[in-house]
Enzyme design. Structure first.
Site, PDB file in Angstrom:
ATOM      1  N   LYS A   8      -6.599   7.143  11.769  1.00 24.18           N
ATOM      2  CA  LYS A   8      -6.990   7.660  10.457  1.00 24.18           C
ATOM      3  C   LYS A   8      -7.471   9.098  10.556  1.00 24.18           C
ATOM      4  O   LYS A   8      -8.231   9.450  11.468  1.00 24.18           O
ATOM      5  CB  LYS A   8      -8.088   6.777   9.850  1.00 24.18           C
ATOM      6  CG  LYS A   8      -7.633   5.341   9.607  1.00 24.18           C
ATOM      7  CD  LYS A   8      -8.733   4.490   9.012  1.00 24.18           C
ATOM      8  CE  LYS A   8      -8.227   3.077   8.709  1.00 24.18           C
ATOM      9  NZ  LYS A   8      -9.290   2.228   8.105  1.00 24.18           N
ATOM     10  N   ARG A  17       0.850  -1.195   0.000  1.00 22.95           N
ATOM     11  CA  ARG A  17       0.000   0.000   0.000  1.00 22.95           C
ATOM     12  C   ARG A  17       0.883   1.242   0.000  1.00 22.95           C
ATOM     13  O   ARG A  17       1.847   1.330   0.757  1.00 22.95           O
ATOM     14  CB  ARG A  17      -0.922  -0.004   1.216  1.00 22.95           C
ATOM     15  CG  ARG A  17      -1.910   1.158   1.253  1.00 22.95           C
ATOM     16  CD  ARG A  17      -2.788   1.060   2.496  1.00 22.95           C
ATOM     17  NE  ARG A  17      -3.595  -0.148   2.479  1.00 22.95           N
ATOM     18  CZ  ARG A  17      -4.060  -0.741   3.579  1.00 22.95           C
ATOM     19  NH1 ARG A  17      -3.761  -0.260   4.779  1.00 22.95           N
ATOM     20  NH2 ARG A  17      -4.805  -1.827   3.488  1.00 22.95           N
ATOM     21  N   LYS A  66      -4.132   1.457  14.747  1.00 18.35           N
ATOM     22  CA  LYS A  66      -4.076   2.377  13.609  1.00 18.35           C
ATOM     23  C   LYS A  66      -4.841   3.662  13.896  1.00 18.35           C
ATOM     24  O   LYS A  66      -5.744   3.699  14.752  1.00 18.35           O
ATOM     25  CB  LYS A  66      -4.651   1.706  12.364  1.00 18.35           C
ATOM     26  CG  LYS A  66      -6.108   1.264  12.493  1.00 18.35           C
ATOM     27  CD  LYS A  66      -6.518   0.452  11.275  1.00 18.35           C
ATOM     28  CE  LYS A  66      -7.917  -0.141  11.450  1.00 18.35           C
ATOM     29  NZ  LYS A  66      -8.288  -1.014  10.326  1.00 18.35           N
ATOM     30  N   ARG A 122      -2.203   6.800   9.493  1.00 17.62           N
ATOM     31  CA  ARG A 122      -2.233   6.266   8.123  1.00 17.62           C
ATOM     32  C   ARG A 122      -2.322   7.406   7.097  1.00 17.62           C
ATOM     33  O   ARG A 122      -2.223   8.579   7.432  1.00 17.62           O
ATOM     34  CB  ARG A 122      -3.426   5.315   7.974  1.00 17.62           C
ATOM     35  CG  ARG A 122      -3.445   4.144   8.971  1.00 17.62           C
ATOM     36  CD  ARG A 122      -2.560   3.014   8.545  1.00 17.62           C
ATOM     37  NE  ARG A 122      -2.661   1.847   9.412  1.00 17.62           N
ATOM     38  CZ  ARG A 122      -3.458   0.796   9.200  1.00 17.62           C
ATOM     39  NH1 ARG A 122      -4.278   0.777   8.169  1.00 17.62           N
ATOM     40  NH2 ARG A 122      -3.447  -0.235  10.025  1.00 17.62           N
ATOM     41  N   CYS A 149     -13.497  -2.052   6.305  1.00 16.21           N
ATOM     42  CA  CYS A 149     -12.586  -1.359   5.384  1.00 16.21           C
ATOM     43  C   CYS A 149     -13.315  -0.560   4.313  1.00 16.21           C
ATOM     44  O   CYS A 149     -12.799   0.443   3.834  1.00 16.21           O
ATOM     45  CB  CYS A 149     -11.642  -2.361   4.731  1.00 16.21           C
ATOM     46  SG  CYS A 149     -10.494  -3.132   5.897  1.00 16.21           S
TER      47      CYS A 149
END
Length: 565
Positions: A212, A78, A210, A147, A479
């Site tokens: 975001k 990615r 994570k 991210r 996702c």
């Protein structure tokens, strides 16, 4: 320091991160091991920070097991590219890499970036090196760090696009890990003898999970701001961005059978000036770094930190970290989450084509050669490419002369923009099978077929042009942001899905479970009943998501803790 940490109460990943020597682990040794196509178990965790996921082709699993072979391991790579914008040269690089080392396709993700699928271990280093040679990279695209930072995608829609894309890039740079492990392992940079690697912001265990971040410009909510751990909503007054409303605590992931996990929409917690935005981003991440749950990764996202301690606690703690208070949020209106397709002349007086890419998969198939067309366009355009948060691509910044050439190229390859249904153009699917190890059912490979069958139903009730948001994922991890869709489908088992209804068209409300573990025939039957009623008893301009709540098909979910599978 390690003696002061009780590893018994922490997630095993916390120890792996601590022992990794700032993300080095034993990746170099794993890559050099010729006996297996995989890397070591601990390195699969550390490799995520480098933008890599180890996967296996599940379509081949039975055959390989019968032959007593290990799984058909390969890797997802990615890319990190805040704001989703790339040059034609960078597009050509990714296109070439997909053919040389991956499965011949490009995946455009819901975080405005590229994924390469099917890269073999022996080709990982070369692929990542060539990505970096194009002035892109993969560090921090995955893992327990911030991210890829998303932002409003289409410069045709707003004169403020450049300002927000620069903010996205600045936040992305500011929150990058400082370890040199990435450069040593993939780019053969040498660690200076005697120097000590540290992470002044992230520390020796990085984040609990994570993180975001996204930025939107009303009325567009094209990166689903309420799904982000941290969001910035641009406030435009008197022809300029005067600041940003700050949204905190969104997140889509959940787990079947674990009711204490749930999707959550973020809360608007205040307003900051443009000059404060990077500081606010850093301090929100810092609060999560220091207070996030490191014992249970299923409870480790910011949404749970907020719900566990309370929103008032979070705002007070953030104020301590900042040294000042956010002021009251400003008024804003968001009208939709999807992209606006077709050619538009932007405020920059250039042309921008927002092009629908079904499932975000750039490929050639039969007589339709989308991959070839975009490759050729990259050689003639005088503009750039922008990936959207809805898995589509914008051919941006194009002159009148080049616009005509692009139309000719698309026609030549049989991929000219077509009129599509309101359901299809608002569809999103995650990758799911065959490569995602978490998937229970199909998504990307199946949703187009289901949409075609639903289009027949919609046509029967004269609703083909009705904009309806539909999203499908192969598992509940979220996702593809399925919990914000008016129609959400989440894989429960092969060929079976949970059906969720009632998300809002503008992306500020979760949907709710309507039917559990149903087949395609049942999905079509249940949705036709709803669509029939919708066609007959809807109010003027009422959206499907609002209709199903008003008619009591499902209850309105006002906060994440009310959600259940």
């Amino acid at each position: 320091m390690s003696d002061a940490i009780d590893w018994q109460v922490l997630s095993e990943v916390e120890k792996i991160k601590y022992d990794s020597n700032y993300l080095r682990g034993t990746l170099t040794e794993s890559l050099a091991n010729p006996i297996t196509g995989a890397i070591s178990a601990n390195d699969t965790q550390i490799s995520k920070f480098h933008g890599i996921y180890q996967q296996a082709d599940r379509d081949l699993s039975k055959e390989r097991k019968t032959q007593k072979l290990e799984p058909a391991y390969s890797f997802l790579i990615r890319v990190r590219m805040p704001g989703g914008m790339v040059s034609p040269e960078q597009w050509l690089c990714m296109d070439a890499l997909s053919d040389k080392y991956a499965n011949g396709t490009l995946k455009l993700t819901t975080r405005q970036t590229f994924q390469l699928h099917g890269v073999l271990k022996k080709n990982l280093k070369t692929t990542i090196r060539e990505v970096n040679e194009s002035l892109l990279d993969t560090i921090s695209a995955c893992g327990d760090v911030n991210r890829n930072v998303m932002c409003n995608a289409n410069p045709a829609e707003s004169p403020f696009h450049q300002e927000v894309i620069e903010l996205a890039k600045e936040i992305g740079r500011h929150l990058l890990p400082e370890t040199k492990a990435y450069h040593e392992i993939w780019l053969d940079k040498k660690l200076v003898a005697g120097s000590k690697t540290t992470e002044p912001f992230y520390g020796d265990r990085y984040l609990p999970r994570k993180f975001k971040i996204g930025i939107v410009i009303p009325p567009n909510n094209d990166c689903d701001i309420f799904s982000q751990d941290l969001g910035f909503i641009a406030i435009i007054e008197k022809g300029k961005i005067t600041g940003y409303n700050v949204v905190a605590g969104g997140g889509m992931g959940s787990t079947f059978g674990v009711p204490e996990t749930y999707p959550r929409t973020g809360n608007v917690i205040g307003f900051c000036t443009p000059e404060q935005a990077i500081d606010v981003a850093e301090k929100v991440v810092a609060v999560q770094r220091d207070y996030g749950n490191r014992a249970d990764r299923k409870q480790a996202r910011l949404k749970y930190t907020i719900d566990r301690n309370g929103l008032d606690w979070f705002k007070a703690e953030l104020q301590k970290y900042l040294g000042y208070s956010l002021v009251e949020p400003r008024k804003f209106v968001l009208t939709h989450t999807g992209d606006s397709y077709g050619w538009k002349k932007g405020t920059d007086s250039k042309w921008h084509l927002t092009y629908f890419v079904e499932g975000g998969r750039v490929k050639n198939s039969d007589d339709k050669k989308l991959k070839d067309a975009l490759r050729e366009i990259a050689t003639i355009t005088d503009g750039h490419f922008i990936l959207t948060g809805n898995q589509n691509v914008i051919l941006g910044g194009v002159s009148e002369k080049v616009k005509a050439k692009i139309n000719s190229v698309l026609k030549k390859h049989c991929v000219s923009p077509e009129s599509i249904s309101g359901l299809r153009k608002n569809s999103i699917a995650c990758v799911a099978l065959p490569t995602c190890p978490l998937a229970f059912a199909e998504a990307e490979r199946y949703l187009p077929t289901l949409v075609t069958k639903l289009e027949a139903v919609l046509g029967k009730y004269d609703l083909l042009k009705e904009d309806i948001v539909i999203r499908m994922t192969g598992c509940p991890n979220g996702c593809g942001r399925p919990y914000l869709a008016e129609i959400g489908l989440i894989g429960k088992a092969p060929g079976h899905y949970n059906l969720y209804l009632g998300g809002s068209f503008n992306g500020d409300r979760l949907n709710s479970l309507y039917r559990e573990n149903i087949s395609e025939a049942q999905i079509l039957k249940e949705l036709e009943l709803v669509i029939d009623d919708f066609s007959k008893t809807r109010k003027i301009n009422e959206r499907l998501g609002d209709f199903v709540i008003r008619k009591n098909y499902v209850k309105e979910i006002k906060e994440g803790k009310e959600f259940s599978h």
